[in-house]
Design an enzyme around this catalytic site. Sequence first.
Site, PDB file in Angstrom:
ATOM      1  N   TYR A   1      41.549  37.377  32.334  1.00  0.00           N
ATOM      2  CA  TYR A   1      41.746  36.277  33.284  1.00  0.00           C
ATOM      3  C   TYR A   1      40.557  36.088  34.218  1.00  0.00           C
ATOM      4  O   TYR A   1      40.415  35.018  34.826  1.00  0.00           O
ATOM      5  CB  TYR A   1      43.027  36.498  34.100  1.00  0.00           C
ATOM      6  CG  TYR A   1      42.885  37.566  35.162  1.00  0.00           C
ATOM      7  CD1 TYR A   1      42.675  37.204  36.491  1.00  0.00           C
ATOM      8  CD2 TYR A   1      42.936  38.917  34.856  1.00  0.00           C
ATOM      9  CE1 TYR A   1      42.521  38.171  37.470  1.00  0.00           C
ATOM     10  CE2 TYR A   1      42.789  39.888  35.819  1.00  0.00           C
ATOM     11  CZ  TYR A   1      42.586  39.511  37.133  1.00  0.00           C
ATOM     12  OH  TYR A   1      42.429  40.465  38.092  1.00  0.00           O
TER      13      TYR A   1
ATOM     14  N   LEU B   1      34.484  36.797  37.033  1.00  0.00           N
ATOM     15  CA  LEU B   1      34.652  37.080  38.458  1.00  0.00           C
ATOM     16  C   LEU B   1      35.623  38.245  38.599  1.00  0.00           C
ATOM     17  O   LEU B   1      36.842  38.062  38.601  1.00  0.00           O
ATOM     18  CB  LEU B   1      35.176  35.849  39.204  1.00  0.00           C
ATOM     19  CG  LEU B   1      35.425  36.020  40.700  1.00  0.00           C
ATOM     20  CD1 LEU B   1      34.133  36.363  41.434  1.00  0.00           C
ATOM     21  CD2 LEU B   1      36.053  34.770  41.283  1.00  0.00           C
ATOM     22  N   GLY B   2      35.060  39.451  38.675  1.00  0.00           N
ATOM     23  CA  GLY B   2      35.879  40.651  38.790  1.00  0.00           C
ATOM     24  C   GLY B   2      36.452  40.776  40.185  1.00  0.00           C
ATOM     25  O   GLY B   2      35.720  40.797  41.169  1.00  0.00           O
ATOM     26  N   HIS B   3      37.775  40.816  40.255  1.00  0.00           N
ATOM     27  CA  HIS B   3      38.452  40.978  41.535  1.00  0.00           C
ATOM     28  C   HIS B   3      39.821  41.584  41.295  1.00  0.00           C
ATOM     29  O   HIS B   3      40.366  41.498  40.205  1.00  0.00           O
ATOM     30  CB  HIS B   3      38.571  39.647  42.277  1.00  0.00           C
ATOM     31  CG  HIS B   3      39.367  38.610  41.550  1.00  0.00           C
ATOM     32  ND1 HIS B   3      38.867  37.940  40.440  1.00  0.00           N
ATOM     33  CD2 HIS B   3      40.614  38.146  41.741  1.00  0.00           C
ATOM     34  CE1 HIS B   3      39.795  37.097  40.000  1.00  0.00           C
ATOM     35  NE2 HIS B   3      40.862  37.205  40.761  1.00  0.00           N
ATOM     36  N   ALA B   4      40.351  42.213  42.328  1.00  0.00           N
ATOM     37  CA  ALA B   4      41.688  42.798  42.275  1.00  0.00           C
ATOM     38  C   ALA B   4      42.330  42.557  43.638  1.00  0.00           C
ATOM     39  O   ALA B   4      41.683  42.078  44.568  1.00  0.00           O
ATOM     40  CB  ALA B   4      41.603  44.286  41.966  1.00  0.00           C
TER      41      ALA B   4
END
Length: 152
Positions: A56, A65-68
């Site tokens: 995703y 776009l690496g995010h958590a």
Amino acid sequence: MDTKTLIRPEDIQLGLEAADWEDALKKAAEPLIVHGHIEPAYVEDVIQAVKDLGPYIVLAPGFALGHARPSDAVHRACASLATLKTPVNFGSKQNDPVDVVMILAAVDDKLHVELLQKVVLFLNQKGSFDTLRSARSEQDARAIAEKINRKE
């Protein structure tokens, strides 16, 4: 809330080599870890989210776009950016392979949304992906940081 310094030139790395998508995320996040803005646990959260939810984070052709979720592993709202010398696959049918990786970290949900909006504003500017992919120097990195940090 001041997101004026969301990304700093020293958080932008150009022409990295990555073995795979996990390595790309880890390498893209290194400046944020080195400067104490995030803990390595945050990068593990990003990787686990991709494993759980699929790719995703691959939002556009060649761009991840690496995010958590915000967590205690984030000490300051921040972002980093890396271009890859050799693109890697994240498992996104539409948008692989990826050659630009951004890491975004926030301390709370409100800030997370604001930072995402700032990144999207930059990405929606005509030529933004070309600017990222053609960056080769420290001067290019400074120009990218200025564009992302600009209040629109």
